[in-house]
Design a protein around this motif. Sequence first.
Motif, PDB file in Angstrom:
ATOM      1  N   LYS A 136      51.149 -33.748 -41.964  1.00 27.46           N
ATOM      2  CA  LYS A 136      51.164 -34.888 -42.631  1.00 27.46           C
ATOM      3  C   LYS A 136      49.980 -35.601 -43.214  1.00 27.46           C
ATOM      4  CE  LYS A 136      54.972 -37.259 -40.034  1.00 27.46           C
ATOM      5  NZ  LYS A 136      55.334 -38.208 -38.931  1.00 27.46           N
ATOM      6  N   LEU A 137      48.736 -35.356 -42.377  1.00 27.40           N
ATOM      7  CA  LEU A 137      47.291 -35.726 -42.818  1.00 27.40           C
ATOM      8  C   LEU A 137      46.974 -34.723 -43.983  1.00 27.40           C
ATOM      9  CD1 LEU A 137      45.620 -35.867 -39.287  1.00 27.40           C
ATOM     10  CD2 LEU A 137      46.609 -37.862 -40.715  1.00 27.40           C
ATOM     11  N   VAL A 138      47.188 -33.394 -43.917  1.00 21.24           N
ATOM     12  CA  VAL A 138      46.773 -32.732 -45.123  1.00 21.24           C
ATOM     13  C   VAL A 138      47.613 -33.184 -46.176  1.00 21.24           C
ATOM     14  CG1 VAL A 138      46.960 -30.381 -46.183  1.00 21.24           C
ATOM     15  CG2 VAL A 138      46.582 -30.804 -43.589  1.00 21.24           C
ATOM     16  N   LEU A 139      49.106 -33.338 -46.356  1.00 22.97           N
ATOM     17  CA  LEU A 139      49.819 -33.932 -47.365  1.00 22.97           C
ATOM     18  C   LEU A 139      49.288 -35.119 -47.820  1.00 22.97           C
ATOM     19  CD1 LEU A 139      52.224 -33.581 -49.163  1.00 22.97           C
ATOM     20  CD2 LEU A 139      53.764 -34.882 -47.213  1.00 22.97           C
ATOM     21  N   SER A 140      48.805 -36.162 -47.027  1.00 23.78           N
ATOM     22  CA  SER A 140      48.415 -37.370 -47.396  1.00 23.78           C
ATOM     23  C   SER A 140      47.073 -37.269 -48.165  1.00 23.78           C
ATOM     24  CB  SER A 140      48.164 -38.007 -45.982  1.00 23.78           C
ATOM     25  OG  SER A 140      47.412 -39.292 -46.385  1.00 23.78           O
ATOM     26  N   GLY A 141      46.391 -36.507 -47.874  1.00 22.21           N
ATOM     27  CA  GLY A 141      45.035 -36.222 -48.499  1.00 22.21           C
ATOM     28  C   GLY A 141      45.386 -35.603 -49.944  1.00 22.21           C
ATOM     29  N   MET A 142      46.194 -34.620 -50.032  1.00 24.26           N
ATOM     30  CA  MET A 142      46.810 -34.130 -51.548  1.00 24.26           C
ATOM     31  C   MET A 142      47.243 -35.275 -52.167  1.00 24.26           C
ATOM     32  SD  MET A 142      48.441 -30.525 -49.887  1.00 24.26           S
ATOM     33  CE  MET A 142      48.828 -29.843 -51.470  1.00 24.26           C
ATOM     34  N   GLN A 143      48.166 -36.113 -51.515  1.00 26.93           N
ATOM     35  CA  GLN A 143      48.776 -37.292 -52.602  1.00 26.93           C
ATOM     36  C   GLN A 143      47.645 -38.117 -53.008  1.00 26.93           C
ATOM     37  OE1 GLN A 143      51.582 -38.232 -49.619  1.00 26.93           O
ATOM     38  NE2 GLN A 143      53.212 -36.978 -50.598  1.00 26.93           N
ATOM     39  N   SER A 144      46.669 -38.353 -52.001  1.00 27.05           N
ATOM     40  CA  SER A 144      45.577 -39.374 -52.542  1.00 27.05           C
ATOM     41  C   SER A 144      44.902 -38.808 -53.607  1.00 27.05           C
ATOM     42  CB  SER A 144      44.921 -39.749 -51.183  1.00 27.05           C
ATOM     43  OG  SER A 144      45.939 -40.395 -50.312  1.00 27.05           O
ATOM     44  N   ALA A 168      43.313 -27.708 -48.934  1.00 26.51           N
ATOM     45  CA  ALA A 168      44.534 -28.325 -48.671  1.00 26.51           C
ATOM     46  C   ALA A 168      45.639 -27.094 -48.444  1.00 26.51           C
ATOM     47  CB  ALA A 168      45.110 -29.485 -49.181  1.00 26.51           C
ATOM     48  N   THR A 169      45.864 -26.588 -49.789  1.00 29.57           N
ATOM     49  CA  THR A 169      46.857 -25.614 -49.922  1.00 29.57           C
ATOM     50  C   THR A 169      46.680 -24.312 -48.842  1.00 29.57           C
ATOM     51  OG1 THR A 169      45.571 -24.660 -51.909  1.00 29.57           O
ATOM     52  CG2 THR A 169      47.385 -26.244 -52.324  1.00 29.57           C
ATOM     53  N   ALA A 170      45.541 -24.162 -48.717  1.00 37.01           N
ATOM     54  CA  ALA A 170      45.407 -23.149 -47.742  1.00 37.01           C
ATOM     55  C   ALA A 170      45.706 -23.631 -46.217  1.00 37.01           C
ATOM     56  CB  ALA A 170      43.874 -22.510 -47.661  1.00 37.01           C
ATOM     57  N   CYS A 171      45.540 -24.973 -45.954  1.00 39.79           N
ATOM     58  CA  CYS A 171      45.926 -25.399 -44.617  1.00 39.79           C
ATOM     59  C   CYS A 171      47.390 -25.455 -44.388  1.00 39.79           C
ATOM     60  CB  CYS A 171      45.288 -26.782 -44.455  1.00 39.79           C
ATOM     61  SG  CYS A 171      43.513 -26.764 -44.083  1.00 39.79           S
ATOM     62  N   VAL A 172      47.953 -25.842 -45.600  1.00 37.70           N
ATOM     63  CA  VAL A 172      49.339 -25.845 -45.611  1.00 37.70           C
ATOM     64  C   VAL A 172      50.004 -24.726 -45.308  1.00 37.70           C
ATOM     65  CG1 VAL A 172      51.625 -25.998 -46.940  1.00 37.70           C
ATOM     66  CG2 VAL A 172      49.886 -27.724 -47.100  1.00 37.70           C
ATOM     67  N   PHE A 173      49.687 -23.278 -45.776  1.00 38.65           N
ATOM     68  CA  PHE A 173      49.897 -21.910 -45.569  1.00 38.65           C
ATOM     69  C   PHE A 173      50.020 -21.794 -44.020  1.00 38.65           C
ATOM     70  CE2 PHE A 173      48.622 -17.639 -44.746  1.00 38.65           C
ATOM     71  CZ  PHE A 173      49.767 -17.230 -44.735  1.00 38.65           C
TER      72      PHE A 173
END
Length: 706
Positions: free
Chosen positions: A370-378, A389-394
């Motif tokens: 959720k925190l990673v997604l929030s950073g990408m959206q912001s 962030a995309t590396a973190c998502v993986f």
Amino acid sequence: MDAEGPEALSDLCLTQVCCSLDALCSRRADGSMCLSWAPVLPQEMADQLLRKMGTKGILNDTTVGIFRNCKELRLRRAAIRFCPVSAEAFRLALCPHRLQELDASWVSGGLTGADIVSGLASNLECRSSLQRLSISGLHLDWESLMEDGGTHVGFSSLQGLRTLNLASTDLTDAALEDICSLPQLESLDISCSAVSKLTALLDCKSTLKSLIAHRLRQLDMSAARLFFVFSQLHALRHLDFSDDHITVDDSDGRDGDETVRQLLEGSPQVLPSLVSLDISGRKRISEAAVRAFVEARAGLVFMGLLATGASSSDVLTSQKTLKVTGEANENQVCEALRRYRDRECFIREALIHLYNLITDIDKPRPDMLKLVLSGMQSHPTSLHVHLVATACVFHLTTQDLAEAMPVSLLSSTVTQLLYAMKTFPNHQQVQKNCLLALCSDYILQDVPFDKYLAAMLVINWLSSHEEPTLQRMAVAVISILVAKLSTEETSQLGEDVHIMKQLLALVQQKAMVGVVDSTLKFALSALWNLTDEMPSAARNFIECQGLELYEEVLESYYGEPSVQQKLLGLLNNIAEVEALQADLLEEDLLEHILSLLQDAQVEHASIMTWTQLEREMVSYRSFHPFYPLLQTGQPSGVQLWAVWAIHLVCSQNTSHYSSMLEREGMTELLKALAAHPDTHGDIKGLSDSILRMVEQHGGHTGPRNS
């Protein structure tokens, strides 16, 4: 069920109103919308409707017109953040309301801070009712506020203001003086603004409880003068004097850094009410000074120490009520991602530290995702944020971790990955990270997202990359996605000659070296699905010399049943298109097909060993093409191929295909085939298995003969 639960009924209703706005409204002479009829909505519901219209991207000069109706739609907490609203639309739709809060941050459409303040001040009720105002990211146009018909208008006209956010504006020293004369001002955000002096803060020292002054690039005050101003703010409970550590030159901000040092090392009698201090990004901060500061202030609840190199002190972890942003441990990094959502410099820093923490993660962490997604959206246009962030998502969704995540969270995450692929098409590492994250059976099969867009993006990526491992993953993703598309989407994809050429080129590339690998099989599956009941795609296949290639592949892979299965499946799709049947009447091609049908390798022993896929990769829109293949007079090889194909899709998606079998009368045909004395035992076994699946899922097939 999704761990986050279903959407609230009120949200669903408001979404429906947003979707039906055209039907519910008439138009005024100026083109703005007006609800044809509306009940008196509960006040909070009016606020929620305005917010929902904003988040859905439909709030603009035309639609905001519905809020000119102040009797039925009464706004108190208005949010038009990021929406394209002009000064005139704002004045007519929002200013007549007795607002308590307004968030007009980053509004496009030419609306200025001056337009907002003068508009709100024109409503005498608003002058006293408005308590919170956020206009970050706007041009203030302060000079035009100074006189309005001979009367002074400024922020000080809004006497009820308690909270004011002017971050990322062209705030001047003169405007700050006007603001600091507000009698009830408690919270002020002047981050990233153009102020050069903070002396005006002394005018509100008895009321100001929160000051956010992040990254004041034009600040021109000595360390001693700054320290004096801060030391006089006796009511201050939260001070944010952090800085952007990435763009700051080593010589910049030196006075600010010195001021911070004096605050840390000074007496607790300075800023006696302080319980929260953020100095992230500041240089020359020692752990000893941080320790002394924390130990001297028992009531401290927050310290911002990210990118200071001073967040490792044990005193920070020993205080149970103290939250810290930093890089020393997981809690500090996650706190940074939570608190600094809107600050790209800190999000970048925190994501790097998070990545280092999760490279070997083996437990699902939806909170982190959720925190990673929030950073990408912001920060949708920040390459630096999306790269990490995309590396973190993986890493957070790899292997079985995704299955433990809420589906809605995964859906939003994949949508953001697709956005990243579209936004950074030429950045290889971002594309690779997104592809790695997408290459998950669970995500591709069970998570809702725009699969057509995903297929297009992955195919486009494939056209310029030949790295074998990534190529294999890309083709696997495409193959699964194509099976999930609607008829209309498959048609659009199949009509794209570029896509057909891409997949055929892959088949040719593999066939030239004679390998049988998953890349070849996935490419063949994708072509099979693309041409299923799609005459235009089948025609494209022929025009791209697909038949010639398939004839060569049939010959090259004569002893590979798993390849032949997919080749014959596509040729069958072409045979179903009457206008294209003549193209199949090519002597060498027919000889290959006939020899395969007569060869025991492709008949029973071979077909019965074809791999049963765990996940759905083939889909049928109808079983009608199987009618002639299941007649009792057909060769057993033809019958077996047909029942095997039906059995495959039924075993993968029984509820969908069992009803299709019943609806199209296929169950009766299968019963007749199973009962016929000349039917081969393998065919009877598969037919009975299909009928049992139908029966177990509520079908009524009646008694069967074995």
